[in-house]
Design a protein around this motif. Structure first.
Motif, PDB file in Angstrom:
ATOM      1  N   GLU A 115       0.730  -1.347   0.076  1.00 42.25           N
ATOM      2  CA  GLU A 115       0.035   0.064   0.190  1.00 42.25           C
ATOM      3  C   GLU A 115       0.680   1.250   0.125  1.00 42.25           C
ATOM      4  OE1 GLU A 115      -2.324  -3.316   1.902  1.00 42.25           O
ATOM      5  OE2 GLU A 115      -0.323  -2.621   1.901  1.00 42.25           O
ATOM      6  N   ASN A 116       2.116   1.043   0.653  1.00 46.06           N
ATOM      7  CA  ASN A 116       2.944   2.489   0.806  1.00 46.06           C
ATOM      8  C   ASN A 116       3.931   2.710  -0.092  1.00 46.06           C
ATOM      9  OD1 ASN A 116       1.030   3.379   2.933  1.00 46.06           O
ATOM     10  ND2 ASN A 116       2.428   2.478   4.608  1.00 46.06           N
ATOM     11  N   GLY A 117       3.840   1.599  -1.022  1.00 50.25           N
ATOM     12  CA  GLY A 117       4.756   1.609  -2.150  1.00 50.25           C
ATOM     13  C   GLY A 117       6.127   1.304  -1.758  1.00 50.25           C
ATOM     14  N   LEU A 118       6.407   0.671  -0.858  1.00 48.01           N
ATOM     15  CA  LEU A 118       7.987   0.450  -0.085  1.00 48.01           C
ATOM     16  C   LEU A 118       8.719  -0.749  -0.744  1.00 48.01           C
ATOM     17  CD1 LEU A 118       6.729   0.507   3.393  1.00 48.01           C
ATOM     18  CD2 LEU A 118       7.497   2.551   2.036  1.00 48.01           C
ATOM     19  N   ALA A 119       8.150  -1.371  -1.745  1.00 41.47           N
ATOM     20  CA  ALA A 119       8.971  -2.519  -2.249  1.00 41.47           C
ATOM     21  C   ALA A 119      10.762  -2.120  -2.866  1.00 41.47           C
ATOM     22  CB  ALA A 119       8.440  -3.232  -3.584  1.00 41.47           C
ATOM     23  N   PRO A 120      10.779  -0.901  -3.173  1.00 40.75           N
ATOM     24  CA  PRO A 120      12.152  -0.537  -3.986  1.00 40.75           C
ATOM     25  C   PRO A 120      13.067  -0.433  -2.522  1.00 40.75           C
ATOM     26  CG  PRO A 120      10.725   0.750  -4.767  1.00 40.75           C
ATOM     27  CD  PRO A 120       9.901   0.240  -3.775  1.00 40.75           C
ATOM     28  N   LEU A 121      12.702  -0.433  -1.195  1.00 38.67           N
ATOM     29  CA  LEU A 121      13.640  -0.329  -0.427  1.00 38.67           C
ATOM     30  C   LEU A 121      14.279  -1.589   0.172  1.00 38.67           C
ATOM     31  CD1 LEU A 121      11.437   1.637   2.347  1.00 38.67           C
ATOM     32  CD2 LEU A 121      13.130   2.552   0.837  1.00 38.67           C
ATOM     33  N   TYR A 122      13.773  -2.773  -0.566  1.00 36.86           N
ATOM     34  CA  TYR A 122      14.445  -3.977  -0.173  1.00 36.86           C
ATOM     35  C   TYR A 122      15.142  -4.616  -1.164  1.00 36.86           C
ATOM     36  CZ  TYR A 122      11.379  -2.674   3.561  1.00 36.86           C
ATOM     37  OH  TYR A 122      10.793  -2.200   4.576  1.00 36.86           O
ATOM     38  N   ASP A 123      16.033  -5.684  -0.744  1.00 35.50           N
ATOM     39  CA  ASP A 123      16.690  -6.438  -2.073  1.00 35.50           C
ATOM     40  C   ASP A 123      15.669  -7.344  -2.594  1.00 35.50           C
ATOM     41  OD1 ASP A 123      19.119  -5.158  -1.408  1.00 35.50           O
ATOM     42  OD2 ASP A 123      19.517  -6.463   0.346  1.00 35.50           O
ATOM     43  N   LEU A 124      14.602  -7.806  -1.683  1.00 38.04           N
ATOM     44  CA  LEU A 124      13.961  -8.786  -2.347  1.00 38.04           C
ATOM     45  C   LEU A 124      12.485  -8.665  -1.408  1.00 38.04           C
ATOM     46  CD1 LEU A 124      14.868 -12.030  -2.878  1.00 38.04           C
ATOM     47  CD2 LEU A 124      13.666 -12.076  -1.089  1.00 38.04           C
ATOM     48  N   VAL A 125      11.473  -8.884  -2.060  1.00 36.51           N
ATOM     49  CA  VAL A 125      10.080  -8.864  -1.449  1.00 36.51           C
ATOM     50  C   VAL A 125       9.577 -10.187  -1.349  1.00 36.51           C
ATOM     51  CG1 VAL A 125       7.698  -8.186  -1.462  1.00 36.51           C
ATOM     52  CG2 VAL A 125       9.597  -6.394  -1.975  1.00 36.51           C
ATOM     53  N   ILE A 126       9.106 -10.824  -0.157  1.00 36.70           N
ATOM     54  CA  ILE A 126       8.275 -11.909   0.138  1.00 36.70           C
ATOM     55  C   ILE A 126       6.826 -11.690   0.461  1.00 36.70           C
ATOM     56  CG2 ILE A 126       8.160 -14.230   1.587  1.00 36.70           C
ATOM     57  CD1 ILE A 126      10.977 -13.912   2.013  1.00 36.70           C
ATOM     58  N   VAL A 127       6.169 -12.146  -0.384  1.00 38.84           N
ATOM     59  CA  VAL A 127       4.615 -12.055   0.134  1.00 38.84           C
ATOM     60  C   VAL A 127       3.990 -13.484   0.570  1.00 38.84           C
ATOM     61  CG1 VAL A 127       2.297 -11.621  -0.913  1.00 38.84           C
ATOM     62  CG2 VAL A 127       4.325 -10.059  -1.711  1.00 38.84           C
ATOM     63  N   VAL A 128       3.325 -13.161   1.725  1.00 39.19           N
ATOM     64  CA  VAL A 128       2.742 -14.405   1.963  1.00 39.19           C
ATOM     65  C   VAL A 128       1.241 -14.214   1.613  1.00 39.19           C
ATOM     66  CG1 VAL A 128       1.897 -15.834   4.218  1.00 39.19           C
ATOM     67  CG2 VAL A 128       4.163 -14.315   4.297  1.00 39.19           C
ATOM     68  N   ASP A 129       0.799 -15.302   0.801  1.00 40.24           N
ATOM     69  CA  ASP A 129      -0.649 -15.339   0.120  1.00 40.24           C
ATOM     70  C   ASP A 129      -1.398 -16.469   0.655  1.00 40.24           C
ATOM     71  OD1 ASP A 129      -1.958 -14.465  -2.083  1.00 40.24           O
ATOM     72  OD2 ASP A 129      -1.679 -16.066  -2.845  1.00 40.24           O
ATOM     73  N   ALA A 130      -2.599 -15.993   0.670  1.00 38.91           N
ATOM     74  CA  ALA A 130      -3.578 -17.181   1.063  1.00 38.91           C
ATOM     75  C   ALA A 130      -4.712 -16.612   0.391  1.00 38.91           C
ATOM     76  CB  ALA A 130      -3.754 -17.214   2.791  1.00 38.91           C
ATOM     77  N   ASP A 131      -6.042 -17.636   0.167  1.00 41.14           N
ATOM     78  CA  ASP A 131      -7.167 -17.562  -0.639  1.00 41.14           C
ATOM     79  C   ASP A 131      -7.794 -16.731   0.350  1.00 41.14           C
ATOM     80  OD1 ASP A 131     -10.057 -18.297  -0.809  1.00 41.14           O
ATOM     81  OD2 ASP A 131      -8.963 -18.799  -2.560  1.00 41.14           O
ATOM     82  N   PRO A 132      -8.742 -15.541  -0.320  1.00 38.74           N
ATOM     83  CA  PRO A 132      -9.414 -14.779   0.446  1.00 38.74           C
ATOM     84  C   PRO A 132     -10.274 -15.277   1.535  1.00 38.74           C
ATOM     85  CG  PRO A 132      -9.394 -13.844  -1.514  1.00 38.74           C
ATOM     86  CD  PRO A 132      -8.562 -15.132  -1.597  1.00 38.74           C
ATOM     87  N   ALA A 133     -11.104 -16.734   1.325  1.00 38.08           N
ATOM     88  CA  ALA A 133     -11.663 -17.418   2.002  1.00 38.08           C
ATOM     89  C   ALA A 133     -11.102 -17.923   3.343  1.00 38.08           C
ATOM     90  CB  ALA A 133     -12.409 -18.661   1.318  1.00 38.08           C
ATOM     91  N   THR A 134      -9.708 -18.217   3.363  1.00 37.27           N
ATOM     92  CA  THR A 134      -8.897 -18.678   4.271  1.00 37.27           C
ATOM     93  C   THR A 134      -8.623 -17.504   5.334  1.00 37.27           C
ATOM     94  OG1 THR A 134      -7.550 -20.297   2.635  1.00 37.27           O
ATOM     95  CG2 THR A 134      -6.511 -19.863   4.852  1.00 37.27           C
ATOM     96  N   GLN A 135      -8.203 -16.341   4.726  1.00 35.33           N
ATOM     97  CA  GLN A 135      -8.024 -15.069   5.425  1.00 35.33           C
ATOM     98  C   GLN A 135      -9.189 -14.949   6.289  1.00 35.33           C
ATOM     99  OE1 GLN A 135      -6.273 -12.977   1.799  1.00 35.33           O
ATOM    100  NE2 GLN A 135      -6.049 -11.478   3.491  1.00 35.33           N
ATOM    101  N   LEU A 136     -10.379 -14.997   5.544  1.00 35.27           N
ATOM    102  CA  LEU A 136     -11.611 -14.522   6.161  1.00 35.27           C
ATOM    103  C   LEU A 136     -12.103 -15.554   7.590  1.00 35.27           C
ATOM    104  CD1 LEU A 136     -14.092 -12.814   6.285  1.00 35.27           C
ATOM    105  CD2 LEU A 136     -15.285 -14.377   4.697  1.00 35.27           C
ATOM    106  N   ASP A 137     -11.636 -16.865   7.088  1.00 27.71           N
ATOM    107  CA  ASP A 137     -11.916 -17.970   8.110  1.00 27.71           C
ATOM    108  C   ASP A 137     -11.031 -17.734   9.336  1.00 27.71           C
ATOM    109  OD1 ASP A 137     -12.857 -20.520   9.217  1.00 27.71           O
ATOM    110  OD2 ASP A 137     -10.686 -21.020   8.814  1.00 27.71           O
TER     111      ASP A 137
END
Length: 201
Positions: free
Chosen positions: A117-139
Motif C-alpha cells: 500500500e505504501n509503495g515500499l518495495a524498492p527499499l528492499y533487496d527482495l520482497v516476500i509475499v505471504v499469500d492465502a485465499d481470501p476465504a482462508t483469510q476470512l476464516d
C-alpha cells in the motif's frame, strides 16, 4: 546483508512465516512492534503524541490509549497524517539501528504489513509475499481472532488486493497449506535467502 521485505494480507499468516524465518536464523525487524515501542511510556514519541493530541489519548496507567487514538485519527486524514509524521520517522530510525547491529552476512527480514500500500518495495533487496485465499483469510480472522465477518471483510477490503501484492513479490509463500508444508516451504526460501546474502558480498 540481504534486506527482505515481508508482507501479506491480514489473516494470510505473515506472523507465522516470520516466526519460522527467525527459527531459521533471520534477524526480524517488526514494524508494528517497533511502532508500539517508540510510543511506550517515558519515550519522546509518546510525549510528542500527547503534545499533538492532548492528555485524552493516555490510558489511566500513563500508556497510550490505542483504541481511543485510533478512533480520533481514522476518522480524520489530517490527524492521521500528524500521527504518522511523529511515529514513522521514529520507527524508521529504530529499524535502521537494528539493521546496523546485524551481522554483515545476515538476512534481515522487515515485517511490514502495508508494504504494498505504501509503495515500499524498492527499499528492499527482495520482497516476500505471504499469500492465502481470501476465504482462508476470512476464516482465520473470524475463527482465530474473533472478528465479526463484516469487520474482517472491511479490514481485508481496506488493504491492497491479492493481485497488487503478487505483482511486487520476488517470492510468494502460499499459506493455504498445513503447518508442516509451510515449514518445508519456508526452509526452501531460507536456503535461497542465505545463498543470496552470502553471494551479495
Amino acid at each position: 546483508m540481504l534486506k527482505v521485505g515481508l508482507t501479506g494480507g491480514i489473516g494470510a499468516g505473515k506472523s507465522e512465516v516470520s516466526r519460522l524465518l527467525v527459527e531459521c536464523g533471520a534477524v526480524l525487524i517488526d514494524a508494528d512492534r517497533i511502532a508500539r515501542e517508540v510510543v511506550a511510556p517515558g519515550t519522546d514519541g509518546l510525549a510528542a503524541v500527547v503534545a499533538a493530541f492532548g492528555e485524552d489519548v493516555l490510558a489511566e496507567d500513563g500508556s497510550l490509549d490505542r483504541p481511543g487514538l485510533g478512533s480520533i485519527v481514522f476518522a480524520d486524514p489530517e490527524k492521521l497524517a500528524v500521527l504518522n509524521s511523529i511515529v514513522h520517522p521514529l520507527v524508521g530510525a529504530r529499524s535502521r539501528e537494528l539493521e546496523e547491529a546485524a551481522a554483515e552476512d545476515a538476512v534481515v527480514v522487515h515485517d511490514v504489513p502495508l508494504l504494498t500500500e505504501n509503495g515500499l518495495a524498492p527499499l528492499y533487496d527482495l520482497v516476500i509475499v505471504v499469500d492465502a485465499d481470501p476465504a482462508t483469510q476470512l476464516d482465520r480472522l473470524v475463527r482465530l481472532r474473533g472478528m465479526s465477518e463484516q469487520d474482517a471483510r472491511a479490514r481485508m477490503a481496506a488493504q491492497a488486493t491479492r493481485e497488487q501484492r503478487r505483482e511486487i513479490a520476488d517470492i510468494v509463500i502460499d499459506n493455504d497449506v498445513p503447518l508442516e508444508e509451510l515449514r518445508r516451504r519456508v526452509k526452501e526460501v531460507w536456503a535461497e535467502l542465505t545463498r543470496r546474502a552470502h553471494g551479495s558480498h
